[in-house]
Design a protein around this motif. Structure first.
Motif, PDB file in Angstrom:
ATOM      1  N   ASP A 244       9.025   4.497  -8.075  1.00  0.00           N
ATOM      2  CA  ASP A 244      10.194   5.327  -8.274  1.00  0.00           C
ATOM      3  C   ASP A 244      11.191   4.434  -8.940  1.00  0.00           C
ATOM      4  OD1 ASP A 244      12.683   6.639  -7.912  1.00  0.00           O
ATOM      5  OD2 ASP A 244      12.251   7.053  -5.758  1.00  0.00           O
ATOM      6  N   THR A 257       9.434   9.619 -10.179  1.00  0.00           N
ATOM      7  CA  THR A 257       8.532   8.867  -8.930  1.00  0.00           C
ATOM      8  C   THR A 257       6.995   9.561  -9.243  1.00  0.00           C
ATOM      9  OG1 THR A 257      10.306   8.898  -7.408  1.00  0.00           O
ATOM     10  CG2 THR A 257       7.888   8.256  -6.758  1.00  0.00           C
ATOM     11  N   GLN A 279       4.317  20.070  -5.378  1.00  0.00           N
ATOM     12  CA  GLN A 279       5.438  19.610  -5.907  1.00  0.00           C
ATOM     13  C   GLN A 279       5.802  20.461  -6.992  1.00  0.00           C
ATOM     14  OE1 GLN A 279       6.130  18.055  -8.959  1.00  0.00           O
ATOM     15  NE2 GLN A 279       8.145  16.993  -8.669  1.00  0.00           N
ATOM     16  N   GLY A 335      15.643  15.991  -2.370  1.00  0.00           N
ATOM     17  CA  GLY A 335      16.045  15.733  -3.613  1.00  0.00           C
ATOM     18  C   GLY A 335      17.331  15.594  -3.692  1.00  0.00           C
ATOM     19  N   THR A 379      16.796  16.577  -8.518  1.00  0.00           N
ATOM     20  CA  THR A 379      15.189  16.192  -8.496  1.00  0.00           C
ATOM     21  C   THR A 379      14.775  16.891  -7.237  1.00  0.00           C
ATOM     22  OG1 THR A 379      16.020  14.645  -6.697  1.00  0.00           O
ATOM     23  CG2 THR A 379      16.336  13.942  -9.012  1.00  0.00           C
ATOM     24  N   GLU A 381      11.491  15.824  -4.743  1.00  0.00           N
ATOM     25  CA  GLU A 381      10.797  14.687  -4.824  1.00  0.00           C
ATOM     26  C   GLU A 381      10.111  14.704  -2.995  1.00  0.00           C
ATOM     27  OE1 GLU A 381      13.176  11.102  -4.035  1.00  0.00           O
ATOM     28  OE2 GLU A 381      14.877  12.253  -4.920  1.00  0.00           O
ATOM     29  N   ARG A 418       4.882   9.716  -3.015  1.00  0.00           N
ATOM     30  CA  ARG A 418       6.026  10.586  -3.602  1.00  0.00           C
ATOM     31  C   ARG A 418       5.930  10.918  -5.116  1.00  0.00           C
ATOM     32  NH1 ARG A 418       9.682   7.478  -1.690  1.00  0.00           N
ATOM     33  NH2 ARG A 418      10.459   6.340  -3.460  1.00  0.00           N
ATOM     34  N   GLU A 420       8.214  12.879  -8.083  1.00  0.00           N
ATOM     35  CA  GLU A 420       9.456  13.143  -8.443  1.00  0.00           C
ATOM     36  C   GLU A 420       9.968  13.528  -9.785  1.00  0.00           C
ATOM     37  OE1 GLU A 420      14.133  11.597  -7.623  1.00  0.00           O
ATOM     38  OE2 GLU A 420      12.311  10.075  -7.785  1.00  0.00           O
TER      39      GLU A 420
END
Length: 444
Positions: A244, A257, A279, A335, A379, A381, A418, A420
């Motif tokens: 990240d 990330t 995501q 986020g 963001t 994430e 994760r 992001e």
């Protein structure tokens, strides 16, 4: 964007700042906006300074991030004034004379000592809204940070101008270049410290110039949300890598990330792929009129579905969310806003007059609760983690039988996942600055 286009976009950006500032001053009952760039902080019982961090209210106006002791003055109806400290100093490198696409938009006064700034500030300090830290005080010019002014400016700072979007695009490109170098260092067997150095070298930014401390986590360290220890020795068996890390560009930040499996044919890689696909669907939700809290709660449902599909959870997504089991594996928010600051301001602001939009019950770490509007940049994430402390709490609680502990033990050595991206809300489809930068890098 070519230089002439940047200049045009910046001119429009300054015009927006002037309009916002004029309205904010009206709200607060002030005649002038005065913004110090900030000063150096020194370590206690020492003569060493901490890394300088510019006042975000200052760099909103000009792309200056290494100029302590300078000031910005805006009076409605007048051209903004920049009091620019360029000291006589043979101990340190002196800032260069102001130049570039932005200088024509200011009346610039160059001073040689910090104290000289006072003679170039408005005559009556009591009529000034002075935005900054207490340490920036200069005589009568003491930062007062009037709430009505700050609330208005911070609320509207969520709406990025085209110039700001372009600066954030630049930060994304730099961040992606560095992320690709970090992945290569991981696959070449580097330690966390080695990977961190590879990242900084590719970004061409030192650690203190990056917008936040790099999170470089191998194996189980990926379960620590803000792991920044940077082990000097590589593990004997590097299984996974979570990074990240962001980059800065003209005062603006990126926040990216990624998670990697050493063995791309492993089940952990399949889990990464599942989170990545989810995501991207979450990023597609970044649209005008969508409540960001809804994206957060939908993320819990999506991740809980992945946990069930992989045999980790025995609960339906809805039950995992209701019982809090999903929060054991996804304990943070989806986020936050991003821009001049990595965690940009006014994430909970009800309006430009103040007020707070509450977080969903049971989700204390969400950093943004506003309804999305065009110009906002956020963001996205999501993550799945196998964190020992949280798992121990689950094991000792009433929902211990909601998961398959043998499956958890299989994934625990990998730490967590994760992913992001930085995403712009528009009038139509969202713009994913991070994915765009990766696509550009792959095509070059």
């Amino acid at each position: 964007m070519i230089a002439s286009d940047i200049g045009t976009a910046y001119a429009a950006h300054v015009s927006v700042l002037q309009q916002r500032s004029e309205r904010a001053l009206e709200r607060g009952g002030f005649d002038h906006l005065v913004v110090p760039s900030g000063t150096l902080h020194y370590q206690v019982f020492d003569d060493r300074d901490y890394a300088y961090a510019v006042n975000p209210q200052f760099k909103a106006w000009a792309p200056l991030t290494r100029n302590p002791g300078s000031w910005l003055v805006f009076t409605p109806g007048r051209k903004p004034k920049l009091v620019y400290l360029q000291p006589f100093d043979y101990w340190h490198v002196v800032p260069e004379a102001p130049s570039g696409y932005w200088v024509e938009h200011f009346d610039i006064v160059v001073i040689r000592t910090p104290e000289e700034a006072a003679q170039h500030l408005p005559a009556d300090a009591a009529r000034c809204a002075i935005l900054g830290e207490p340490q920036s005080a200069l005589g009568d010019y003491v930062p007062n940070n009037p709430p009505a002014v700050v609330q208005y400016l911070e609320y509207h700072r969520a709406f990025k101008t085209p110039y700001e979007i372009e600066m954030m695009r630049g930060a994304s490109r730099t961040g992606v270049r560095a992320h690709r170098a970090a992945e290569a260092a991981f696959r070449n067997g580097g330690s966390e410290f080695d990977i961190h150095l590879a990242y900084c070298a590719a970004a061409r930014q030192d650690a203190f110039e990056l917008p936040y401390r790099n999170i470089v986590a191998l194996n189980e360290h990926g379960a620590v949300l803000h792991y920044t220890e940077l082990d000097r020795d590589a593990p004997a068996d590097p299984r996974s890598f979570l990074i990240d890390a962001g980059a800065a560009h003209a005062g603006y930040a990126s926040d990216i990330t990624r998670t990697y499996a050493r063995d791309t044919g492993s089940e952990f890689q399949q889990l990464i792929d599942a989170v990545d696909a989810a995501q991207q669907r979450m990023c597609a939700q970044v649209r005008a009129g969508i409540d960001y809290k809804r994206i957060h709660l939908d993320a819990h449902l999506a991740l809980a579905g992945i946990l069930k599909n992989f045999g980790i959870s025995r609960l339906s997504p809805e039950a995992a969310l209701e019982t809090g089991v999903s929060s054991v594996f996804f304990p943070h928010g989806i986020g936050h806003g991003i821009g001049l600051q990595v965690h940009d301001v006014a994430g909970f602001a009800e309006s430009d007059r103040g007020g707070t939009i509450a977080k969903p019950e049971g989700h204390p770490y969400l950093r943004l609760t506003r309804v999305l509007e065009p110009g906002m940049v956020v963001t996205i994430e999501p993550g799945i983690y196998f964190a020992e402390l949280l798992l121990d709490g689950l094991r000792q609680g009433p929902h211990a039988d909601a998961v398959d502990w043998n499956r958890i033990e299989q994934f625990r050595p990998y730490g967590g996942i994760r992913i992001e991206d930085d995403v712009v809300c528009t009038d139509g489809d969202p713009i994913n600055l991070t994915r765009d930068a990766y696509a550009e890098a792959a095509a070059s």
